[in-house]
Design a protein around this motif. Structure first.
Motif, PDB file in Angstrom:
ATOM      1  N   VAL A 145       0.847  -1.190   0.000  1.00 12.79           N
ATOM      2  CA  VAL A 145       0.000   0.000   0.000  1.00 12.79           C
ATOM      3  C   VAL A 145       0.885   1.243   0.000  1.00 12.79           C
ATOM      4  N   GLU A 146       0.673   2.123  -0.963  1.00 15.82           N
ATOM      5  CA  GLU A 146       1.451   3.360  -1.057  1.00 15.82           C
ATOM      6  C   GLU A 146       1.195   4.218   0.177  1.00 15.82           C
ATOM      7  N   PHE A 147       2.268   4.823   0.711  1.00 13.55           N
ATOM      8  CA  PHE A 147       2.097   5.657   1.901  1.00 13.55           C
ATOM      9  C   PHE A 147       2.956   6.914   1.807  1.00 13.55           C
ATOM     10  N   GLN A 148       2.563   7.913   2.591  1.00  9.79           N
ATOM     11  CA  GLN A 148       3.336   9.137   2.709  1.00  9.79           C
ATOM     12  C   GLN A 148       3.459   9.479   4.189  1.00  9.79           C
ATOM     13  N   ILE A 149       4.396  10.353   4.508  1.00  4.97           N
ATOM     14  CA  ILE A 149       4.582  10.829   5.875  1.00  4.97           C
ATOM     15  C   ILE A 149       4.072  12.258   5.961  1.00  4.97           C
TER      16      ILE A 149
END
Length: 350
Positions: A145-149
């Motif tokens: 799953v693509e994630f960002q901070i």
């Protein structure tokens, strides 16, 4: 100004398992009275998709504390919306990540404001918050799953930006979004901990340089004067390239391309902009979006006051309207944390 709704942040619940210092929603473990039911949530999505296709951000509180969150996400996906989720990451498990993926959620943001357990746990008001968020990020990676901070920056963690960006890169985050504190909700207790105008400028220029390196997608948020910096650096707005420059052509999107829906159905220009412009239980969002006097006022930079009103960058920046409201009590007042002194010729950059 004609306004297309491009992003909608939906606080699906005020419930949260943490007690963060800066919380816009002043979240607690209990749900707010009158939160939209599953049926009302589906009806809202039906009405929304009858006239718009914004990115739908499922937020909170902590959205994973809502029992029907994946039912809502699946329905939004089935109606053609790009659905994303903002979480503190501490409730993620391999099983929940599988549900995230199956529901069609395209990206998950995880909040990290410190690169150390001590700082993160203190800021988030809960022992173990850092470790559990890191474990959650690991589950997202394993689950594909693509994630960002997401990071909220204050005077207290300003020097953490360097290590946080490096951590985001090491973790394999798709993006790092840096939020500049707007003192609303529980965040009012942090009033005075915002960066100074000089600190904002230093941080934004540093983020610009990092963005140019192109190693990770970077987006400053609640810092619309970053778009003034982009123009001053000769960047072309309105397109996105490999270095992560965004297609948005304007800084503050509150009420212009973005709006916020509370867990009880209240509509605001953004989550930090504490003015209720209507409620979707009483009238369609389309009507609020198109007719609210507040929304209409935000769309005309000619309404801005103080130096924002005479600034040559007012059409690409706009100043943070929520911060103007929080600091001056007037959402059309000048942005209080911008050091730029207008040179005139405001119409030149329309």
């Amino acid at each position: 100004m004609k306004a297309e709704l491009r992003m909608l942040a939906w606080e699906v619940t005020k419930r949260c398992n943490l007690n963060c210092s800066h919380c816009r929603a002043s979240s607690t473990p209990e749900a707010a009275e009158g939160e939209l039911t599953t049926r009302e949530a589906m009806q809202f999505i039906d009405e929304l998709t009858s006239w718009a296709r914004p990115v739908l951000i499922l937020s909170g509180g902590e959205p994973l504390m809502r029992e029907d969150i994946f039912e809502i996400a699946r329905y939004g996906t089935s109606k053609g919306l790009r659905v994303v989720m903002a979480t503190n990451g501490t409730l993620l498990t391999p099983e929940i990540v599988r549900e995230v993926k199956a529901s069609g959620i395209k990206r998950v943001s995880v909040s990290l404001d410190w690169s150390t357990p001590e700082g993160q746990d203190r800021f988030r008001g809960t022992r173990g918050a850092f470790q559990r968020a890191m474990e959650g990020i690991g589950y997202l990676k394993e689950g594909g799953v693509e994630f960002q901070i997401n990071t909220t920056v204050t005077k207290d963690n300003f020097t953490e930006l360097w290590s946080l960006l490096a951590l985001s890169e090491r973790l394999g985050a798709r993006a790092h979004h840096v939020f500049f504190l707007v003192p609303t909700g529980r965040g009012r207790k942090l009033q005075g901990r915002e960066l100074s105008p000089e600190g904002y400028e230093e941080a934004l220029l540093w983020l610009y340089r990092k963005m140019k390196e192109g190693r990770i997608e970077i987006k400053p948020t609640c810092a619309p004067h970053f778009y003034r910096i982009l123009v001053q650096k000769g960047e072309k707005l309105g397109r996105r390239d490999q270095r992560g420059f965004f297609g948005f052509s304007r800084g503050c999107l509150a009420g212009v391309g973005f709006c916020f829906l509370s867990s009880t159905g209240d509509v605001q220009p953004c989550g930090y902009f504490e003015v209720i412009c209507g409620n979707v239980k009483e009238k369609p969002l389309k009507e609020i979006w198109e007719r609210s006097e507040v929304f209409l006022a935000l769309r005309d930079p000619g309404n801005y006051k103080g130096k924002c009103g005479r600034c040559e960058y007012r059409f690409v920046c706009g100043g943070c309207r929520a911060r103007a409201l929080a600091v001056h009590g007037d959402f059309l007042a000048e942005e209080p944390y911008c050091l730029w002194e207008p040179k005139g010729a405001a119409a030149a950059l329309q």
